[in-house]
Design a protein around this motif. Structure first.
Motif, PDB file in Angstrom:
ATOM      1  N   GLN A  58       0.854  -1.180   0.000  1.00  0.00           N
ATOM      2  CA  GLN A  58       0.000   0.000   0.000  1.00  0.00           C
ATOM      3  C   GLN A  58       0.883   1.221   0.000  1.00  0.00           C
ATOM      4  O   GLN A  58       1.983   1.213   0.539  1.00  0.00           O
ATOM      5  CB  GLN A  58      -0.890   0.008   1.252  1.00  0.00           C
ATOM      6  CG  GLN A  58      -1.925   1.119   1.290  1.00  0.00           C
ATOM      7  CD  GLN A  58      -3.132   0.814   0.430  1.00  0.00           C
ATOM      8  OE1 GLN A  58      -3.344  -0.312   0.059  1.00  0.00           O
ATOM      9  NE2 GLN A  58      -3.905   1.820   0.106  1.00  0.00           N
ATOM     10  N   GLY A  59       0.444   2.287  -0.630  1.00  0.00           N
ATOM     11  CA  GLY A  59       1.265   3.490  -0.730  1.00  0.00           C
ATOM     12  C   GLY A  59       1.634   4.050   0.631  1.00  0.00           C
ATOM     13  O   GLY A  59       0.851   4.022   1.567  1.00  0.00           O
ATOM     14  N   GLY A 184       7.549   3.599  -2.836  1.00  0.00           N
ATOM     15  CA  GLY A 184       6.996   2.285  -2.556  1.00  0.00           C
ATOM     16  C   GLY A 184       8.032   1.372  -1.937  1.00  0.00           C
ATOM     17  O   GLY A 184       9.206   1.760  -1.764  1.00  0.00           O
ATOM     18  N   PRO A 185       7.647   0.142  -1.599  1.00  0.00           N
ATOM     19  CA  PRO A 185       8.558  -0.779  -0.902  1.00  0.00           C
ATOM     20  C   PRO A 185       9.781  -1.154  -1.716  1.00  0.00           C
ATOM     21  O   PRO A 185      10.775  -1.624  -1.166  1.00  0.00           O
ATOM     22  CB  PRO A 185       7.674  -2.004  -0.624  1.00  0.00           C
ATOM     23  CG  PRO A 185       6.551  -1.912  -1.605  1.00  0.00           C
ATOM     24  CD  PRO A 185       6.311  -0.454  -1.811  1.00  0.00           C
ATOM     25  N   TRP A 186       9.733  -0.937  -3.040  1.00  0.00           N
ATOM     26  CA  TRP A 186      10.879  -1.281  -3.875  1.00  0.00           C
ATOM     27  C   TRP A 186      12.093  -0.409  -3.601  1.00  0.00           C
ATOM     28  O   TRP A 186      13.204  -0.731  -4.023  1.00  0.00           O
ATOM     29  CB  TRP A 186      10.488  -1.157  -5.349  1.00  0.00           C
ATOM     30  CG  TRP A 186       9.803   0.136  -5.660  1.00  0.00           C
ATOM     31  CD1 TRP A 186      10.384   1.336  -5.935  1.00  0.00           C
ATOM     32  CD2 TRP A 186       8.400   0.368  -5.683  1.00  0.00           C
ATOM     33  NE1 TRP A 186       9.443   2.313  -6.123  1.00  0.00           N
ATOM     34  CE2 TRP A 186       8.200   1.749  -5.982  1.00  0.00           C
ATOM     35  CE3 TRP A 186       7.282  -0.441  -5.497  1.00  0.00           C
ATOM     36  CZ2 TRP A 186       6.942   2.323  -6.088  1.00  0.00           C
ATOM     37  CZ3 TRP A 186       6.018   0.136  -5.606  1.00  0.00           C
ATOM     38  CH2 TRP A 186       5.862   1.494  -5.896  1.00  0.00           C
ATOM     39  N   ASN A 241       4.813 -17.572   4.054  1.00  0.00           N
ATOM     40  CA  ASN A 241       4.418 -17.626   5.465  1.00  0.00           C
ATOM     41  C   ASN A 241       5.065 -16.473   6.232  1.00  0.00           C
ATOM     42  O   ASN A 241       5.956 -15.785   5.721  1.00  0.00           O
ATOM     43  CB  ASN A 241       4.740 -18.989   6.092  1.00  0.00           C
ATOM     44  CG  ASN A 241       6.240 -19.242   6.239  1.00  0.00           C
ATOM     45  OD1 ASN A 241       7.032 -18.341   6.462  1.00  0.00           O
ATOM     46  ND2 ASN A 241       6.621 -20.512   6.112  1.00  0.00           N
ATOM     47  N   GLU A 242       4.607 -16.239   7.436  1.00  0.00           N
ATOM     48  CA  GLU A 242       5.032 -15.055   8.197  1.00  0.00           C
ATOM     49  C   GLU A 242       6.531 -15.044   8.445  1.00  0.00           C
ATOM     50  O   GLU A 242       7.201 -14.006   8.290  1.00  0.00           O
ATOM     51  CB  GLU A 242       4.275 -15.001   9.525  1.00  0.00           C
ATOM     52  CG  GLU A 242       4.606 -13.764  10.359  1.00  0.00           C
ATOM     53  CD  GLU A 242       3.767 -13.677  11.623  1.00  0.00           C
ATOM     54  OE1 GLU A 242       4.019 -12.762  12.427  1.00  0.00           O
ATOM     55  OE2 GLU A 242       2.858 -14.519  11.805  1.00  0.00           O
ATOM     56  N   GLU A 243       7.093 -16.190   8.821  1.00  0.00           N
ATOM     57  CA  GLU A 243       8.525 -16.257   9.121  1.00  0.00           C
ATOM     58  C   GLU A 243       9.372 -15.936   7.891  1.00  0.00           C
ATOM     59  O   GLU A 243      10.339 -15.160   7.959  1.00  0.00           O
ATOM     60  CB  GLU A 243       8.881 -17.645   9.650  1.00  0.00           C
ATOM     61  CG  GLU A 243      10.345 -17.795  10.048  1.00  0.00           C
ATOM     62  CD  GLU A 243      10.652 -19.183  10.589  1.00  0.00           C
ATOM     63  OE1 GLU A 243      11.832 -19.459  10.857  1.00  0.00           O
ATOM     64  OE2 GLU A 243       9.709 -19.985  10.741  1.00  0.00           O
ATOM     65  N   ASN A 252      16.147  -8.212   2.333  1.00  0.00           N
ATOM     66  CA  ASN A 252      15.945  -7.450   1.099  1.00  0.00           C
ATOM     67  C   ASN A 252      15.105  -6.190   1.256  1.00  0.00           C
ATOM     68  O   ASN A 252      14.904  -5.458   0.276  1.00  0.00           O
ATOM     69  CB  ASN A 252      15.279  -8.357   0.047  1.00  0.00           C
ATOM     70  CG  ASN A 252      16.086  -9.606  -0.214  1.00  0.00           C
ATOM     71  OD1 ASN A 252      17.272  -9.535  -0.464  1.00  0.00           O
ATOM     72  ND2 ASN A 252      15.423 -10.762  -0.140  1.00  0.00           N
ATOM     73  N   GLY A 253      14.549  -5.964   2.446  1.00  0.00           N
ATOM     74  CA  GLY A 253      13.716  -4.787   2.649  1.00  0.00           C
ATOM     75  C   GLY A 253      12.337  -4.904   2.029  1.00  0.00           C
ATOM     76  O   GLY A 253      11.636  -3.907   1.852  1.00  0.00           O
ATOM     77  N   THR A 254      11.900  -6.128   1.715  1.00  0.00           N
ATOM     78  CA  THR A 254      10.582  -6.332   1.125  1.00  0.00           C
ATOM     79  C   THR A 254       9.527  -6.375   2.225  1.00  0.00           C
ATOM     80  O   THR A 254       9.554  -7.256   3.083  1.00  0.00           O
ATOM     81  CB  THR A 254      10.547  -7.667   0.338  1.00  0.00           C
ATOM     82  OG1 THR A 254      11.583  -7.643  -0.650  1.00  0.00           O
ATOM     83  CG2 THR A 254       9.205  -7.854  -0.350  1.00  0.00           C
ATOM     84  N   LEU A 255       8.614  -5.411   2.212  1.00  0.00           N
ATOM     85  CA  LEU A 255       7.632  -5.306   3.287  1.00  0.00           C
ATOM     86  C   LEU A 255       6.714  -6.535   3.304  1.00  0.00           C
ATOM     87  O   LEU A 255       6.215  -6.949   2.250  1.00  0.00           O
ATOM     88  CB  LEU A 255       6.775  -4.051   3.120  1.00  0.00           C
ATOM     89  CG  LEU A 255       7.508  -2.719   3.316  1.00  0.00           C
ATOM     90  CD1 LEU A 255       6.553  -1.576   3.012  1.00  0.00           C
ATOM     91  CD2 LEU A 255       8.051  -2.599   4.723  1.00  0.00           C
TER      92      LEU A 255
END
Length: 259
Positions: A58-59, A184-186, A241-243, A252-255
């Motif tokens: 989401q933004g 954004g998350p990128w 999955n969450e983990e 990697n900083g991927t939300l």
């Protein structure tokens, strides 16, 4: 589509919007001229974002300290709750001569600008996006959002549309000349690698109304022709999955997805 406003082009390049790509293909056969770099249609071929990978985003916007000694106090220590705060901050922080700004977003990208229109009641299609005959990009709310965009352009980001892009924002944010960035998350990995101490926050409110941004939905897919359908499904389940999502964020900083 339209007319470039010069006398020799008094007839618009394409007077009415085409209804389908067959019309565009037919038009391109007579209009395209590669030697003079003239084309019927363009889009950003390198943008693969809408077809790629695995989480819902989401933004939001990024704010923080660039980590340099002369900026040991964060540029904006806490996320502003509304745009009135940003406009007020810009009055003292902005310095156009040194290319320093309180807030940036890619002005030419409707992906970002839409949130300003939608916050005031604008929309693309009516009936929750299902009615293409009901366009809400010129209703009263969208016009109000567009007027607010004009205000921001004059008071917060007085630049030409072509003078703001991803790399320019990244360079200014990394050097401490940009306090806040709608992105954004990128971009998280780039800012992490630059050693910036930053935070991520929801988009600020406009006139007390929350901004409604576009969302990017990413997912893992299992090919229907795979010889290992069960193993593929298990891999997709493991990666989402969450983990695994938290580890992906740390590496990697991927939300991670919120649900």
């Amino acid at each position: 589509f339209g007319d470039n406003g010069m006398d020799q082009w008094s007839i618009p390049l394409y007077p009415e919007a085409p209804q389908n790509f067959d019309e565009i293909i037919s038009f391109a056969q007579t209009f395209n001229d590669t030697k003079s770099n003239q084309y019927a249609l363009m889009w950003e071929l390198q943008q693969f974002y809408y077809n790629y990978a695995f989480l819902a985003s989401q933004g939001g916007y990024i704010f923080g300290d660039n980590g340099m000694d002369q900026w040991s106090i964060p540029l904006y220590p806490e996320a502003p709750q509304n745009f009135d705060e940003i406009i007020s901050f810009a009055q003292t922080f902005n310095d156009t001569k040194s290319n320093q700004y309180a807030l940036m977003w890619e002005l030419q990208q409707f992906y970002y600008n839409y949130a300003f229109l939608a916050s005031q009641g604008g929309y693309i299609f009516g009936d929750n996006g299902m009615d293409s005959g009901d366009l809400g990009l010129n209703n009263e709310g969208a016009q109000k959002g567009g007027q607010f965009l004009q205000t921001l352009k004059s008071e917060v980001l007085p630049l030409k549309m072509g003078d703001v892009n991803y790399d320019i924002k990244k360079g200014l944010f990394s050097s401490g000349k940009l306090a806040m960035d709608i992105n954004g998350p990128w971009t998280i990995a780039d800012y992490r690698n630059a050693g910036i101490d930053f935070g991520v926050a929801p988009l600020p409110a406009i006139d007390g109304k929350p901004m409604t941004s576009f969302s990017g939905v990413k997912a893992y897919y299992v090919n229907a022709f795979t010889q290992y359908p069960n193993a593929s499904k298990l891999l997709a389940a493991f990666l989402s999955n969450e983990e695994a999502q938290m580890e992906n964020f740390e590496l990697n900083g991927t939300l991670p997805a919120s649900k």
